[in-house]
Design a protein around this motif. Sequence first.
Motif, PDB file in Angstrom:
ATOM      1  N   VAL A  56      -7.934  -8.698  13.682  1.00 24.39           N
ATOM      2  CA  VAL A  56      -6.885  -9.474  13.008  1.00 24.39           C
ATOM      3  C   VAL A  56      -5.862  -8.512  12.398  1.00 24.39           C
ATOM      4  CG1 VAL A  56      -6.444 -11.131  11.170  1.00 24.39           C
ATOM      5  CG2 VAL A  56      -8.550 -11.284  12.462  1.00 24.39           C
ATOM      6  N   ASP A  57      -4.611  -8.778  12.636  1.00 23.33           N
ATOM      7  CA  ASP A  57      -3.563  -7.976  12.038  1.00 23.33           C
ATOM      8  C   ASP A  57      -3.378  -8.405  10.592  1.00 23.33           C
ATOM      9  OD1 ASP A  57      -1.469  -6.253  11.654  1.00 23.33           O
ATOM     10  OD2 ASP A  57       0.017  -7.547  12.631  1.00 23.33           O
ATOM     11  N   GLY A  58      -3.428  -7.457   9.684  1.00 24.88           N
ATOM     12  CA  GLY A  58      -3.318  -7.770   8.269  1.00 24.88           C
ATOM     13  C   GLY A  58      -1.918  -8.194   7.844  1.00 24.88           C
ATOM     14  N   CYS A  59      -0.940  -8.020   8.733  1.00 25.98           N
ATOM     15  CA  CYS A  59       0.445  -8.341   8.386  1.00 25.98           C
ATOM     16  C   CYS A  59       0.810  -9.780   8.741  1.00 25.98           C
ATOM     17  CB  CYS A  59       1.393  -7.381   9.107  1.00 25.98           C
ATOM     18  SG  CYS A  59       1.113  -5.665   8.629  1.00 25.98           S
TER      19      CYS A  59
ATOM     20  N   CYS B 115       1.873  -2.716   6.132  1.00 21.45           N
ATOM     21  CA  CYS B 115       2.784  -3.619   6.842  1.00 21.45           C
ATOM     22  C   CYS B 115       4.229  -3.122   6.770  1.00 21.45           C
ATOM     23  CB  CYS B 115       2.684  -5.024   6.260  1.00 21.45           C
ATOM     24  SG  CYS B 115       1.107  -5.809   6.610  1.00 21.45           S
ATOM     25  N   ALA B 116       4.632  -2.577   5.650  1.00 19.56           N
ATOM     26  CA  ALA B 116       6.006  -2.110   5.498  1.00 19.56           C
ATOM     27  C   ALA B 116       6.279  -0.860   6.336  1.00 19.56           C
ATOM     28  CB  ALA B 116       6.303  -1.820   4.030  1.00 19.56           C
TER      29      ALA B 116
ATOM     30  N   ASN C  94      -8.352  -1.274   0.422  1.00 19.60           N
ATOM     31  CA  ASN C  94      -7.843  -2.058   1.552  1.00 19.60           C
ATOM     32  C   ASN C  94      -6.892  -3.153   1.075  1.00 19.60           C
ATOM     33  OD1 ASN C  94      -9.170  -0.563   3.458  1.00 19.60           O
ATOM     34  ND2 ASN C  94     -10.884  -1.971   3.642  1.00 19.60           N
ATOM     35  N   TYR C  95      -7.231  -3.827   0.006  1.00 17.89           N
ATOM     36  CA  TYR C  95      -6.340  -4.868  -0.521  1.00 17.89           C
ATOM     37  C   TYR C  95      -5.035  -4.273  -1.051  1.00 17.89           C
ATOM     38  CZ  TYR C  95      -9.789  -8.573  -0.139  1.00 17.89           C
ATOM     39  OH  TYR C  95     -10.665  -9.493   0.341  1.00 17.89           O
ATOM     40  N   VAL C  96      -5.121  -3.122  -1.651  1.00 19.42           N
ATOM     41  CA  VAL C  96      -3.930  -2.495  -2.217  1.00 19.42           C
ATOM     42  C   VAL C  96      -3.013  -1.950  -1.120  1.00 19.42           C
ATOM     43  CG1 VAL C  96      -3.159  -0.533  -3.617  1.00 19.42           C
ATOM     44  CG2 VAL C  96      -5.015  -1.972  -4.426  1.00 19.42           C
TER      45      VAL C  96
END
Length: 126
Positions: A121-124, A51-52, A43-45
């Motif tokens: 929550v949006d991770g971006c 997002c891109a 998930n962190y990676v």
Amino acid sequence: MVALRVPTLVKRTPSSDAHGSIGFFLVRLLSGPLSWAIATQVNYVLVPWQCAHQVPVVLPLALTLTLLSLVGGALSWRARRLHGASGRKQNTERFIADLGMGTALLFALVILMQASAALIVDGCLR
């Protein structure tokens, strides 16, 4: 035709097959924690890539790894139902099966709780 019986040197017991081997014990016991560790690290990676490209990958990955964790719990449950050994060894195998079921369920819930944050929550956001 006469069939010859060849004596075996090793007596096969239900706990000496593939279901009673140490590797199978470890698969059942560690499926939950390994699924959680993989989910956390991946998930962190994957957040910058997600997002891109605007492709949601966290939730499908979390559901897949939750299923993997629960498969380990199901294997532990199946092993608990099979009583191959007797006495003290049976108690040890039952304890490991109970521990495998508990850890699989616990870590499956943890993976789902981490994935639920992706719904809120949006991770971006920075």
